[in-house]
Design a protein around this motif. Sequence first.
Motif, PDB file in Angstrom:
ATOM      1  N   GLN A 153      10.961  37.209  16.282  1.00  0.00           N
ATOM      2  CA  GLN A 153      11.530  38.209  17.139  1.00  0.00           C
ATOM      3  C   GLN A 153      12.086  39.380  16.135  1.00  0.00           C
ATOM      4  OE1 GLN A 153      14.053  35.842  19.591  1.00  0.00           O
ATOM      5  NE2 GLN A 153      12.596  36.472  21.366  1.00  0.00           N
ATOM      6  N   VAL A 154      11.980  40.395  16.495  1.00  0.00           N
ATOM      7  CA  VAL A 154      12.286  41.496  15.445  1.00  0.00           C
ATOM      8  C   VAL A 154      13.059  42.642  16.389  1.00  0.00           C
ATOM      9  CG1 VAL A 154      11.212  43.611  14.271  1.00  0.00           C
ATOM     10  CG2 VAL A 154      10.088  41.529  14.331  1.00  0.00           C
ATOM     11  N   VAL A 155      14.122  43.246  15.671  1.00  0.00           N
ATOM     12  CA  VAL A 155      14.857  44.111  16.091  1.00  0.00           C
ATOM     13  C   VAL A 155      15.248  45.016  15.169  1.00  0.00           C
ATOM     14  CG1 VAL A 155      16.186  42.435  17.766  1.00  0.00           C
ATOM     15  CG2 VAL A 155      17.124  42.822  15.341  1.00  0.00           C
ATOM     16  N   GLU A 156      15.671  46.376  15.901  1.00  0.00           N
ATOM     17  CA  GLU A 156      15.756  47.343  14.641  1.00  0.00           C
ATOM     18  C   GLU A 156      17.109  47.375  14.146  1.00  0.00           C
ATOM     19  OE1 GLU A 156      15.210  51.120  17.083  1.00  0.00           O
ATOM     20  OE2 GLU A 156      15.504  52.332  14.829  1.00  0.00           O
ATOM     21  N   ARG A 157      17.187  47.464  12.990  1.00  0.00           N
ATOM     22  CA  ARG A 157      18.378  47.286  12.245  1.00  0.00           C
ATOM     23  C   ARG A 157      19.373  48.466  12.486  1.00  0.00           C
ATOM     24  NH1 ARG A 157      18.671  44.486   7.387  1.00  0.00           N
ATOM     25  NH2 ARG A 157      16.627  43.628   6.774  1.00  0.00           N
ATOM     26  N   ALA A 158      20.668  48.155  12.392  1.00  0.00           N
ATOM     27  CA  ALA A 158      21.571  49.226  12.455  1.00  0.00           C
ATOM     28  C   ALA A 158      21.638  49.897  11.453  1.00  0.00           C
ATOM     29  CB  ALA A 158      23.149  48.549  12.942  1.00  0.00           C
ATOM     30  N   GLU A 159      22.374  51.152  11.169  1.00  0.00           N
ATOM     31  CA  GLU A 159      22.321  51.742  10.001  1.00  0.00           C
ATOM     32  C   GLU A 159      23.100  50.881   8.788  1.00  0.00           C
ATOM     33  OE1 GLU A 159      21.160  55.958  10.566  1.00  0.00           O
ATOM     34  OE2 GLU A 159      22.319  55.549   8.747  1.00  0.00           O
ATOM     35  N   GLY A 160      22.534  50.448   7.911  1.00  0.00           N
ATOM     36  CA  GLY A 160      23.076  49.573   6.917  1.00  0.00           C
ATOM     37  C   GLY A 160      23.673  48.519   7.499  1.00  0.00           C
ATOM     38  N   GLU A 161      23.888  47.565   6.717  1.00  0.00           N
ATOM     39  CA  GLU A 161      24.648  46.214   6.990  1.00  0.00           C
ATOM     40  C   GLU A 161      26.171  46.282   6.753  1.00  0.00           C
ATOM     41  OE1 GLU A 161      20.993  44.338   7.605  1.00  0.00           O
ATOM     42  OE2 GLU A 161      22.983  43.586   7.869  1.00  0.00           O
ATOM     43  N   LEU A 162      26.836  45.543   7.854  1.00  0.00           N
ATOM     44  CA  LEU A 162      28.320  45.589   7.795  1.00  0.00           C
ATOM     45  C   LEU A 162      28.872  44.941   6.706  1.00  0.00           C
ATOM     46  CD1 LEU A 162      28.918  44.766  11.590  1.00  0.00           C
ATOM     47  CD2 LEU A 162      28.509  47.172  10.560  1.00  0.00           C
ATOM     48  N   SER A 163      29.629  45.164   6.125  1.00  0.00           N
ATOM     49  CA  SER A 163      30.649  44.822   5.208  1.00  0.00           C
ATOM     50  C   SER A 163      31.720  43.895   5.939  1.00  0.00           C
ATOM     51  CB  SER A 163      31.405  45.999   4.338  1.00  0.00           C
ATOM     52  OG  SER A 163      32.282  46.526   4.964  1.00  0.00           O
ATOM     53  N   ILE A 164      32.235  43.123   4.945  1.00  0.00           N
ATOM     54  CA  ILE A 164      33.232  42.242   5.288  1.00  0.00           C
ATOM     55  C   ILE A 164      34.528  42.931   6.262  1.00  0.00           C
ATOM     56  CG2 ILE A 164      34.406  42.385   3.301  1.00  0.00           C
ATOM     57  CD1 ILE A 164      34.408  39.388   5.828  1.00  0.00           C
ATOM     58  N   ASP A 165      34.764  44.263   5.626  1.00  0.00           N
ATOM     59  CA  ASP A 165      35.801  44.978   6.391  1.00  0.00           C
ATOM     60  C   ASP A 165      35.271  45.251   7.763  1.00  0.00           C
ATOM     61  OD1 ASP A 165      37.650  44.949   4.236  1.00  0.00           O
ATOM     62  OD2 ASP A 165      36.811  46.735   3.271  1.00  0.00           O
ATOM     63  N   GLU A 166      33.925  45.675   7.764  1.00  0.00           N
ATOM     64  CA  GLU A 166      33.406  46.000   9.154  1.00  0.00           C
ATOM     65  C   GLU A 166      33.271  45.169  10.107  1.00  0.00           C
ATOM     66  OE1 GLU A 166      30.881  50.098   7.696  1.00  0.00           O
ATOM     67  OE2 GLU A 166      29.951  48.108   7.340  1.00  0.00           O
ATOM     68  N   LEU A 167      33.027  43.783   9.503  1.00  0.00           N
ATOM     69  CA  LEU A 167      32.939  42.524  10.326  1.00  0.00           C
ATOM     70  C   LEU A 167      34.071  42.210  10.732  1.00  0.00           C
ATOM     71  CD1 LEU A 167      30.411  40.398   7.950  1.00  0.00           C
ATOM     72  CD2 LEU A 167      29.893  41.224  10.181  1.00  0.00           C
ATOM     73  N   VAL A 168      35.160  42.224  10.235  1.00  0.00           N
ATOM     74  CA  VAL A 168      36.586  41.818  10.638  1.00  0.00           C
ATOM     75  C   VAL A 168      36.907  42.794  11.568  1.00  0.00           C
ATOM     76  CG1 VAL A 168      38.936  41.920  10.090  1.00  0.00           C
ATOM     77  CG2 VAL A 168      37.469  40.527   8.687  1.00  0.00           C
ATOM     78  N   GLN A 169      36.647  44.037  11.384  1.00  0.00           N
ATOM     79  CA  GLN A 169      36.984  45.253  12.385  1.00  0.00           C
ATOM     80  C   GLN A 169      36.175  44.803  13.710  1.00  0.00           C
ATOM     81  OE1 GLN A 169      39.270  47.356  11.442  1.00  0.00           O
ATOM     82  NE2 GLN A 169      39.385  47.877  13.608  1.00  0.00           N
ATOM     83  N   VAL A 170      35.045  44.404  14.013  1.00  0.00           N
ATOM     84  CA  VAL A 170      34.246  43.838  14.977  1.00  0.00           C
ATOM     85  C   VAL A 170      35.313  42.997  15.705  1.00  0.00           C
ATOM     86  CG1 VAL A 170      32.376  42.826  15.944  1.00  0.00           C
ATOM     87  CG2 VAL A 170      32.037  44.497  14.387  1.00  0.00           C
ATOM     88  N   VAL A 171      35.663  42.134  15.064  1.00  0.00           N
ATOM     89  CA  VAL A 171      36.665  40.881  15.536  1.00  0.00           C
ATOM     90  C   VAL A 171      37.981  41.744  16.174  1.00  0.00           C
ATOM     91  CG1 VAL A 171      37.851  38.807  15.333  1.00  0.00           C
ATOM     92  CG2 VAL A 171      35.802  39.114  14.011  1.00  0.00           C
TER      93      VAL A 171
END
Length: 419
Positions: free
Chosen positions: A111-129
């Motif tokens: 299964q294939v999905v379109e990437r978001a712009e760039g991969e999330l950094s650890i700071d961005e991952l934490v911000q999602v939470v």
Amino acid sequence: MSLKDAFLRTRQAALEVAVERARPKTWKAGRVTQDGVTTVTTDPVAADTPDGTHAELLEAHGFDPARYRIVGPIRSTRWTAYLPKEYRTNSTPGEPVEDAFTFQAKASRFQVVERAEGELSIDELVQVVNNYQPGKIEPAAEFTEPGEAYVVALGDAQAGKLESPTEELIGRLLDYMHKAVEPLQGRKVEHIHLAWLGDACEGMNSQGGSLRWRTTLTMTEQVRLIRRLMLKQIEILAPYAERLTVVSVGGNHDEGYSRDLKTREDDSWAVEALNMVADALEFNPAFSHVECYVPGPDEQGVVMDVAGTVIAHVHGHKIKPGKWREWWAGQALGRQAYGEADLLLQGHMHHWQVSEDGDRKWICVPAMESGSTWWRDSTGTWGSPGILTFKTKDGRIRDMTKIEATPEHKNNQPKERSE
């Protein structure tokens, strides 16, 4: 065209017909796109053909790896094809004539999905939470009996694992927590119990440290993320509970020590993550009704009374598969606290399992990570992520539910990354 070339072309066509005739009907080559996810079934190839990297697979099927990525496992099927008799003879002079034979073909599906712009950094991952807010729920009827506890149990998040992308893990867990509080319907219950059953982090030490390359976060980043997820869970559950108890035990992946230096059983990043959470909660009186429990010095687990049900919390890596009775009986024989429990609650086996012997019950929670390449290669199956909820009082357990992802998360794709 020479006679040899004509023969080889005819033979190749016969091979393709034979392969297609034997191909499973549900594995017809092509692609289907639904809700932003494209499922690709490849053309058949010889079974000994190398699978190729994700980037090679994407490029071979018209996807730019810079814009698209594969999510979830790459599945495959194999079948036996039969070459018609008239094409069995080897046409190369001097080579032996081939006998009647069959051969193996295979196809893959991913299964294939379109990437978001760039991969999330650890700071961005934490911000999602941090940014997650559960939906508003209207009050309704009572959910638990007087004196009963509502248990939310989870294990094997293995944050930082290569084949279980971190963004997707976050999306699944937040989705699970929304579903876990949904039946509370805005009412407070006397007691909610949250249990983390080990392998919170992928870590750097399991399998003798050989998995260090297969991690996407540093050790400190893994711990930081798990700490934030624990805090977010407490933030979600606390308003619904008069008393909220939280347990975290160590597993084989989140050991805090190097494999060449054995320290105490409680030397675990999963244990330290909850210790840090407990320190933070002390500074906020809104969480004065939250209690955090971790193993004592040189202990692998936590045994505690939850609404009259004595629960032994362990990761389970010290229990041989299928031998929970023997392990538990040994604990009772040795007069260990685990032997006095009504319920043995563990992770480690990655799939939901339940059994009982007399009035003693054993529950293994499903993993939160999406799947293991090692397990797939060993058994052929992938993961079935989820968490468990149930109610308990005085040794009785009822309304046990495995919470799984909503459709938009079943491809391990969180909402934040699919919009």
